[in-house]
Motif scaffolding. Structure first.
Motif, mmCIF file in Angstrom:
data_model
loop_
_atom_site.group_PDB
_atom_site.id
_atom_site.type_symbol
_atom_site.label_atom_id
_atom_site.label_comp_id
_atom_site.label_asym_id
_atom_site.label_seq_id
_atom_site.Cartn_x
_atom_site.Cartn_y
_atom_site.Cartn_z
ATOM 1 N N VAL A 10 1.004 -1.059 0.206
ATOM 2 C CA VAL A 10 -0.244 -0.291 -0.318
ATOM 3 C C VAL A 10 1.423 1.364 -0.042
ATOM 4 N N PRO A 11 0.525 2.452 -0.774
ATOM 5 C CA PRO A 11 1.126 3.621 -0.542
ATOM 6 C C PRO A 11 1.472 4.152 0.362
ATOM 7 N N PHE A 12 2.464 4.948 1.088
ATOM 8 C CA PHE A 12 1.990 5.431 2.518
ATOM 9 C C PHE A 12 1.998 7.062 1.980
ATOM 10 N N THR A 13 1.114 7.629 2.622
ATOM 11 C CA THR A 13 0.695 8.905 1.809
ATOM 12 C C THR A 13 1.172 10.238 2.982
ATOM 13 N N ALA A 14 2.578 10.909 2.995
ATOM 14 C CA ALA A 14 3.206 11.818 4.396
ATOM 15 C C ALA A 14 2.207 12.854 4.062
ATOM 16 N N ALA A 15 0.933 13.413 3.310
ATOM 17 C CA ALA A 15 0.137 14.259 3.520
ATOM 18 C C ALA A 15 -1.474 14.011 4.862
ATOM 19 N N THR A 16 -0.944 12.940 4.172
ATOM 20 C CA THR A 16 -2.678 12.442 5.483
ATOM 21 C C THR A 16 -2.059 11.394 6.254
ATOM 22 N N CYS A 17 -0.415 11.224 6.769
ATOM 23 C CA CYS A 17 -0.668 10.478 7.469
ATOM 24 C C CYS A 17 0.265 11.434 8.676
ATOM 25 N N SER A 18 0.059 11.315 10.233
ATOM 26 C CA SER A 18 0.547 12.091 10.833
ATOM 27 C C SER A 18 1.430 11.673 11.301
ATOM 28 N N THR A 19 1.955 10.275 11.669
ATOM 29 C CA THR A 19 3.723 9.638 11.613
ATOM 30 C C THR A 19 4.253 9.935 10.502
ATOM 31 N N THR A 20 5.679 9.950 10.496
ATOM 32 C CA THR A 20 6.807 9.849 9.356
ATOM 33 C C THR A 20 6.950 8.524 8.822
ATOM 34 N N ALA A 21 7.274 8.110 7.402
ATOM 35 C CA ALA A 21 7.346 6.607 7.259
ATOM 36 C C ALA A 21 7.655 6.095 7.347
ATOM 37 N N LYS A 22 8.981 6.143 8.220
ATOM 38 C CA LYS A 22 10.169 5.475 8.960
ATOM 39 C C LYS A 22 9.212 4.945 10.281
#
Length: 520
Positions: free
Chosen positions: A98-110
């Motif tokens: 699944v993709p990780f959308t930094a704009a809508t997620c309040s945590t970092t990708a790491k």
């Protein structure tokens, strides 16, 4: 959603504690808890840190997650660069699908990668993880189990009983609004809007409400962004330390009843074991470590030495091994052999299979067909050794010979001839010492020396050191038995005559000291 890239996945799991000691990368960087400062003078003008951040990011894009963690643990600068969202969003997509959308997620990708990786690792082994089961089997998964229940909405299949919840609890846990809850296939309870839900139904509701699994994942990560993950880290570390023992215990004792009895019979068939220790089979006081030690393959699995430390692939190798054992037992029982021969064929065949496949089992999955093909070859070699021995006593004598093991592994008839020659020379020594002309020698030779010449005597290599008569005779006899050179045979005879004469002289010297006067 299964994890991909299994070639680095297990290494990553072993090293994941590098990321599990803090709550966020920013805190880690600011307080300097994870890495050491860079030594500016150590890199030189042309060192890696002389490159720009953009160039380093392009280089690190070629690294897998395991290598990226290792590089990031070296210094503050590389830790900052290796924590870049652009690097971890690629791994997030590749690992979880699944993709990780930094704009809508309040945590970092790491952080998101770390949390989801640990949850998925624990969840995939839920069947053998009693600690996690206790947190998820509650009828109402609210505090203190709310944290763990929130993760479940991402799972397509949840092996847990149906859950009784109210609409408000469902909204609190998974963000599914009350108006989105369908009323079909629900059993109303007596208490207002409390409803029994199947986990599969809740999963479909979450997909429909959030708009796909990617949005469900983002929603769950947002819910956990402010949570304390200490318990997750602790449980993950516990699992990484105990996963082989847990999975082996589950496999050994959680079989259906008919298969459990059959497995126990096969597991202990013709194996020398303590009846006292196996009497508690499957009980809370059962010594699992002892059971694992009864077979070479299970012992290696217990220590994480199968399939590069992959516990899931390793346990499949164990299953295939005992499936082969089942066929092997059936084959042996079909022969008209005595109990001792059956046990010896079984033990030596398993030993040969292990020696031949040990290296392969350490790196990959060995299927049942491969096990059985190797077992058939080993049985033929064991039977050839049995024919060379002619009887069980001889068979026990030659089992410690290096030629015995070499023939099991290679099948080279040269080693079989060495075994036959060893037995012939053993018989020659026995026949010589029992000649009628050597009767006096047998009577005066010290017991410890006479025992070395016995046909069924085994000479250990530890007894060959030193200057004692036993060590000297043992060394010479060892050389003759393994080389077959007649000169060593003559040396053995000379030593025996020399020690017999010395012993006879000792007894002769004692004779005058014995009083022959009549007792008054």
């Amino acid at each position: 959603m299964a994890l991909h890239d299994e070639h680095w996945n297990k290494e990553l799991r072993e090293q994941f504690s590098l990321l599990s000691a803090c709550t966020s990368d920013d805190e880690k960087y600011e307080h300097g808890e994870a890495v050491a400062p860079c030594a500016k003078n150590s890199c030189g003008n042309k060192g890696l840190l002389h490159l720009s951040d953009e160039v380093l990011v392009l280089i690190f894009q070629r690294l897998d997650p395991f290598s990226l963690l290792r590089v990031g643990s070296t210094c503050w600068t590389l830790f900052r660069i290796c924590s870049c969202n652009s690097l971890w969003t690629r791994h997030f997509q590749a690992s979880f699908g699944v993709p990780f959308t930094a704009a809508t997620c309040s945590t970092t990708a790491k952080d998101g990668f770390r949390l989801l990786f640990m949850w998925r690792t624990l969840y995939r082994n839920l069947h053998c993880n009693r600690s996690l089961q206790e947190k998820l089997f509650a009828n109402v998964p609210l505090p203190p189990h709310k944290y763990w229940a929130q993760w479940l909405v991402m799972e397509d299949v949840v092996p847990l009983p149906s859950v009784i919840l109210s609409c408000s609890q469902i909204e609190e846990l998974w963000g599914i609004h009350e108006e989105a809850l369908e009323r079909q296939n629900q059993e109303k309870a007596d208490e207002g809007d409390v409803i029994r839900f199947e986990w599969r139904h809740l999963y479909n509701l979450a997909l429909k409400h959030h708009g796909g699994i990617a949005m469900v994942v983002q929603h769950v990560l947002n819910q956990h962004s402010m949570n304390d993950h200490t318990e997750l880290y602790a449980m993950y570390r516990q699992y990484m330390q105990c996963r082989f023992q847990w999975l082996f215990t589950y496999w050994l004792f959680q079989q259906p009843t008919p298969f459990d009895r059959q497995l126990r019979c096969i597991y202990l068939q013709w194996r020398r074991h303590s009846k006292r220790k196996v009497a508690s089979w499957g009980g809370t006081l059962c010594d699992i470590r002892y059971l694992a030690s009864l077979h070479r393959v299970t012992s290696d699995y217990w220590r994480g030495k199968l399939a590069k430390g992959d516990e899931a692939v390793g346990i499949q190798t164990v299953e295939n091994y005992f499936s082969m054992c089942k066929s092997l037992v059936a084959w042996i029982l079909g022969r008209d052999w005595g109990r001792l021969k059956r046990r010896k064929v079984y033990e030596d065949t398993l030993e040969g299979v292990y020696m031949l496949l040990k290296k392969d089992m350490q790196t990959t999955l060995i299927d049942r067909g491969t096990f059985w093909q190797v077992a058939k070859v080993q049985m033929a070699r064991v039977c050839a050794l049995e024919e060379a021995a002619a009887n069980y006593v001889n068979w026990k004598i030659i089992e410690t010979l290096p030629y015995y093991r070499l023939y099991l592994v290679s099948g080279n008839v040269v080693y079989l001839e060495h075994v036959r020659g060893f037995l012939r020379r053993k018989r020659a020594i026995h026949n010589w010492i029992y000649l009628e002309e050597n009767t006096l020698i047998r009577q005066v030779l010290p017991d410890e020396l006479y025992a070395i010449l016995e046909y069924d005597a085994k000479i250990s290599q530890d007894s060959l050191h030193g200057d004692s008569p036993a060590a000297q005779l043992g060394r010479t006899l060892w050389l003759y038995l393994h080389s077959g050179q007649q000169a060593y045979m003559e040396a053995v005879k000379r030593l025996v005559l020399q020690y017999a004469q010395a012993s006879l002289g000792y007894y002769s010297a004692l004779a005058p000291l014995v009083s022959t006067e009549p007792i008054s």
